[in-house]
Each structure stands twice: as structure tokens, then as C-alpha cells.
Scaffold this active site. Structure first.
Site, PDB file in Angstrom:
ATOM      1  N   CYS A   1       0.815  -1.215   0.000  1.00 20.90           N
ATOM      2  CA  CYS A   1       0.000   0.000   0.000  1.00 20.90           C
ATOM      3  C   CYS A   1       0.849   1.265   0.000  1.00 20.90           C
ATOM      4  CB  CYS A   1      -0.959   0.001   1.187  1.00 20.90           C
ATOM      5  SG  CYS A   1      -0.136  -0.164   2.783  1.00 20.90           S
TER       6      CYS A   1
ATOM      7  N   GLU B   1       7.307  -2.349  11.455  1.00 16.39           N
ATOM      8  CA  GLU B   1       6.124  -3.177  11.190  1.00 16.39           C
ATOM      9  C   GLU B   1       6.539  -4.547  10.650  1.00 16.39           C
ATOM     10  OE1 GLU B   1       5.018  -3.982   7.984  1.00 16.39           O
ATOM     11  OE2 GLU B   1       6.233  -2.683   6.721  1.00 16.39           O
TER      12      GLU B   1
ATOM     13  N   GLN C   1       4.611  -6.642   8.678  1.00 12.60           N
ATOM     14  CA  GLN C   1       3.953  -7.111   7.462  1.00 12.60           C
ATOM     15  C   GLN C   1       4.912  -7.237   6.274  1.00 12.60           C
ATOM     16  OE1 GLN C   1       2.384  -4.785   9.665  1.00 12.60           O
ATOM     17  NE2 GLN C   1       1.683  -6.794  10.361  1.00 12.60           N
TER      18      GLN C   1
ATOM     19  N   GLN D   1       5.133  -9.917   3.074  1.00 17.01           N
ATOM     20  CA  GLN D   1       5.020  -9.397   1.708  1.00 17.01           C
ATOM     21  C   GLN D   1       6.218  -9.810   0.855  1.00 17.01           C
ATOM     22  OE1 GLN D   1       4.584  -5.378   3.042  1.00 17.01           O
ATOM     23  NE2 GLN D   1       2.351  -5.486   3.162  1.00 17.01           N
TER      24      GLN D   1
ATOM     25  N   GLY E   1     -12.868  -5.138   3.346  1.00 15.34           N
ATOM     26  CA  GLY E   1     -11.715  -5.935   2.930  1.00 15.34           C
ATOM     27  C   GLY E   1     -11.319  -6.929   4.007  1.00 15.34           C
ATOM     28  N   THR E   2     -10.995  -8.156   3.608  1.00 17.82           N
ATOM     29  CA  THR E   2     -10.676  -9.200   4.588  1.00 17.82           C
ATOM     30  C   THR E   2      -9.312  -9.831   4.343  1.00 17.82           C
ATOM     31  OG1 THR E   2     -11.776 -10.883   3.232  1.00 17.82           O
ATOM     32  CG2 THR E   2     -13.112  -9.778   4.921  1.00 17.82           C
TER      33      THR E   2
ATOM     34  N   GLU F   1      -4.928  -9.489   4.414  1.00 15.85           N
ATOM     35  CA  GLU F   1      -4.015  -9.322   5.549  1.00 15.85           C
ATOM     36  C   GLU F   1      -4.248  -7.995   6.263  1.00 15.85           C
ATOM     37  OE1 GLU F   1       0.794  -9.220   6.518  1.00 15.85           O
ATOM     38  OE2 GLU F   1       0.088  -9.194   4.447  1.00 15.85           O
ATOM     39  N   MET F   2      -4.433  -6.916   5.491  1.00 15.41           N
ATOM     40  CA  MET F   2      -4.632  -5.614   6.112  1.00 15.41           C
ATOM     41  C   MET F   2      -5.975  -5.543   6.836  1.00 15.41           C
ATOM     42  SD  MET F   2      -2.685  -3.060   6.535  1.00 15.41           S
ATOM     43  CE  MET F   2      -1.532  -3.189   5.180  1.00 15.41           C
ATOM     44  N   GLY F   3      -7.007  -6.151   6.266  1.00 14.05           N
ATOM     45  CA  GLY F   3      -8.305  -6.181   6.933  1.00 14.05           C
ATOM     46  C   GLY F   3      -8.242  -6.908   8.263  1.00 14.05           C
TER      47      GLY F   3
END
Length: 424
Positions: free
Chosen positions: A52, A104, A106, A110, A179-180, A182-184
Site C-alpha cells: 500500500c 512493522e 507485514q 510481503q 476488505g478481509t 491481511e490488512m483487513g
């Protein structure tokens, strides 16, 4: 120890440091598989990392060639890192030092996902695979020794903090998560401790919305009912992977008409935080009276009470990564030398077999013992002839002297181009 690399490695990147959401959207590659297919024709190995708040292209090849390729793709404005600087940047990425929210976690997932995609498409060669795996390992270790990922450290949790700053508190509020992925999941996890009155989860696939909603005692919302639940919500956090806007101006204006509650003295503001890339919300939605639209660009201003701790932890991570870079370069050069030596030995083996067969054809009627002795003799001679060359190439690799090694190989092969320079 030298910081020169034995084979070229380059990263081209655009991130939140230098570009707005709109800028990143303009250079994003909507079809990642198609991009990797095209790039695979140019480079020995390629990785595409799109999140993002960043787009990074990593290649086993040099910067000039990558620049030419990106021009052919109609993409401009990239920052370039090459060779040892590229390895250093990759370590920073994996450790979370270059992230909008420092430390972070994430980014590690990724990177794994990007490598997996390249491997599935056969565009991840051994060298670039080594680079990603080494960076992931170093990033994990950096977090372990420093605790830099302590606290609420994700874009998702930062989006929740931003909404909380705007409303003062989220207690008693109604929140819609769109949205569901990873970020959701990260957003709903961050919301779970906020004493909400209701949390709604919407997704194109209703089963996934139900699954996530159950985990946080929320309500799953069919996409067909999205705007009805928008009317009831105080905050909407958008994080789908849709290639086009999901929330549109006209529909929002219609939904807002029924937004006031009977006991409200004035129309309640609607907070929308869009952390999707590309964006989920049409830009003009932010111009509608009563709507406050925020994007990733606004997350830089979030007052995170763990930020100072992570800033201090980053200094410890930097010291660790400086040490890791030395080892990284050594591993990289060793792997590059192995590839060159494998090519050289394969070339020599072809000659050995050809000359062995030619000699045996002159020994008409020879038995198996003669054939075995001849095979052993040619094998030993080939190995002995290449021993000093192998040691010299490994020494060149330690020093990052690729040109000397290639000249040596050229002298041995009498100029035969066994090491294609197409990707240099």
C-alpha cells in the site's frame, strides 16, 4: 573487505518517502504476473514487491538495463540502488526501517509472497532467491534483538489510531471494515480492543467476511448492503485489493441522506480511512460535506505513543544491519561465483566427453576396463586443470572482481561466450 559485488544486483523503488498515493498509483503494475513475464525476458531474476505504500523492483542485472526496461514500460521517477547499496536497502526494507510505521512486521510476509510468485513463474534465479531469504532472516533477527516491532506497528493499526484521533475515542462507535485480506485482519485486530458498539466486515466474498467477523464478534455485510451499513457507521476503513474504486461519490451522497439519528443535534461526520492501493474510495468523496477522507499520505501524522521507543530501537537495528551487510555481500559473491564456476565446469565437461569419445573411437575393440580408465583419466585431468582457475575465481568473488574473472574464463575458453552478458 570490499563492498563490490561479483554480479550486478539492482533495486528500483517508489515509496511513501518520495511519492503520494496518486504518484504510486500511476506507476503500479496491476497485472503482476504479466509484468514478471515481461521482466523475465530481460533479467536472470526479478522480484516485484507492491504494497500500500511502496513499489520495489529487484533484479539480477544492472541499473542501466533496469532503467531502460522501466522506460519501455512507460514508468518513470524511480529511485535506484545498485550492488552493495541495493543489498543494504533490501536489509532496511526487511527490518522495517524504511516502513511508514517503523518496525512493522507485514513487510516480511510481503517479501515471502513476492518471492513465492516469482518462483512459481520461474523468474527467481538462485541469486535473487538468496537475497530475499537472507533479508527475511536478517529482518526477523533484527526484530528479535531490538523489539522494534513492539506495540501497534502496522498500517492497519495506524489507520485505527488515525480514526481515534479524529473522534477522540472509538468507544461506543460503529465501524465498517471493507476488505478481509491481511490488512483487513490487522485492522479488525486493532479495533477489537476499542470497546466498539458494533464492527461490520464487508467483502466481495461473503464467506470470508463471515469468517473474519466471527473472530471479532462482528457482523458480516454482503457487498449489496454496503451503503446501508455505511449509513450506520461512524468510521469506514477500506483495505481491499480491488483494481478500481469500491466506494463512489453518488452512492455516498445518497447514503448520507439517511445518516442522522433521531437524537442527534447535528449531522454526524463520517470518517473514511482508505489504506488500499490502488485506492478504494473515489477522490471526490472527500469533497462531500460531512465526510472526512484520509489516505495513506495522512498516516505519517499519526501520533503513535510507541514511535519514540521504535526510533531508539532503530539505532540498535542499524548497528546489527551494518554487520549483516558484510556477511550478505560475502554470501552474494560466493553464490555468484558458484554460478559462474558451474557454467565453466559444464563447458569443460562437454569438451571432456567429446575428447574421451574421440579417443575411444580410435581404440577399436577396447574392453570396458579401458573405457573406464580413459573416462577416469579425462575426468581427473579436467578437474586438475580447473583447480587453480576455480581458486582464482573464488578469490575474485571475495574481492568483487567480476571483470577479472570473466576475462580469465574468456582466456580459457578462447573467447567463447559461455557466460551470457545479456543481463549485465
Amino acid at each position: 573487505m570490499t563492498h563490490a559485488l561479483f554480479s550486478p544486483f539492482t533495486i528500483a523503488g517508489i515509496s511513501h518517502h518520495t511519492a503520494s498515493v496518486a504518484d504510486m498509483e500511476s506507476v503500479r503494475f496491476p497485472d503482476e504476473e504479466a509484468f514478471l513475464t515481461r521482466a523475465g525476458d530481460w533479467f536472470k531474476g526479478v522480484i516485484l514487491l507492491q504494497t500500500c505504500n511502496r513499489i520495489e523492483i529487484m533484479v539480477h542485472g544492472n541499473a542501466d538495463l533496469l532503467g531502460t526496461f522501466l522506460e519501455s514500460e512507460g514508468r518513470a521517477g524511480w529511485q535506484m540502488w545498485k550492488d552493495a547499496d541495493a543489498l543494504s536497502h533490501l536489509l532496511d526494507l526487511a527490518a522495517g526501517l524504511d516502513s511508514m510505521v517503523i518496525g512493522e512486521d507485514q513487510i516480511l510476509g510481503q517479501l515471502r509472497k513476492s518471492l513465492s510468485l516469482s518462483e512459481s513463474m520461474s523468474v527467481a534465479d538462485p541469486l535473487i532467491t538468496l537475497c530475499i531469504n537472507k533479508a527475511i532472516h536478517a529482518g526477523s533477527e533484527a526484530r528479535r534483538i531490538s523489539g522494534i516491532n513492539r506495540g501497534a506497528v502496522s498500517i492497519g493499526s495506524a489507520a485505527v489510531l488515525l480514526a481515534e484521533e479524529q473522534l477522540g475515542s472509538l468507544a461506543g462507535r460503529h465501524i465498517l471494515v471493507l476488505g478481509t485480506g491481511e490488512m483487513g485482519v490487522l485492522v479488525t485486530q486493532a479495533l477489537a480492543a476499542k470497546q466498539l458498539s458494533a464492527i461490520y466486515v464487508a467483502n466481495r466474498t461473503f464467506d470470508r467476511a463471515q469468517c473474519l467477523a466471527e473472530k471479532v464478534h462482528g457482523t458480516a455485510v454482503p457487498m449489496a448492503d454496503l451503503y446501508r451499513y455505511l449509513t450506520m457507521s461512524d468510521v469506514i476503513i477500506c483495505c481491499t485489493a480491488a483494481p478500481h474504486p469500491v466506494i463512489k461519490v453518488q452512492e455516498v451522497m445518497e447514503a448520507l441522506k439517511g445518516r442522522s439519528w433521531p437524537l442527534d443535534h447535528s449531522r454526524r461526520p463520517l470518517i473514511i480511512v482508505d489504506i488500499a492501493q490502488p485506492r478504494d474510495v473515489e477522490e471526490d468523496v472527500g469533497k462531500i460535506p460531512g465526510v472526512c477522507l484520509y489516505t495513506i499520505d495522512d498516516l505519517r501524522k499519526v501520533n503513535d505513543d510507541t514511535a519514540q521507543f521504535r526510533k531508539e530501537a532503530a539505532e540498535k537495528v542499524r548497528e546489527f544491519l551494518d554487520q549483516e551487510l558484510v556477511q550478505f555481500i560475502r554470501l552474494f559473491n560466493r553464490k555468484a561465483a558458484d554460478e559462474l564456476l558451474a557454467t565453466l565446469h559444464s563447458w569443460a565437461e562437454q569438451i571432456r566427453i567429446r575428447e574421451r569419445d574421440r579417443a575411444l573411437s580410435r581404440l577399436s575393440g577396447c574392453d570396458d576396463r579401458v573405457r573406464d580408465v580413459t573416462d577416469d583419466l579425462t575426468r581427473v585431468l579436467t578437474r586438475k586443470l580447473l583447480t587453480d582457475v576455480t581458486l582464482t575465481i573464488r578469490t575474485c568473488a571475495e574481492r568483487g572482481e567480476m571483470k577479472i574473472a570473466e576475462d580469465l574464463v574468456g582466456a580459457i575458453t578462447r573467447g567463447e561466450n559461455i557466460c551470457s552478458r545479456t543481463y549485465d
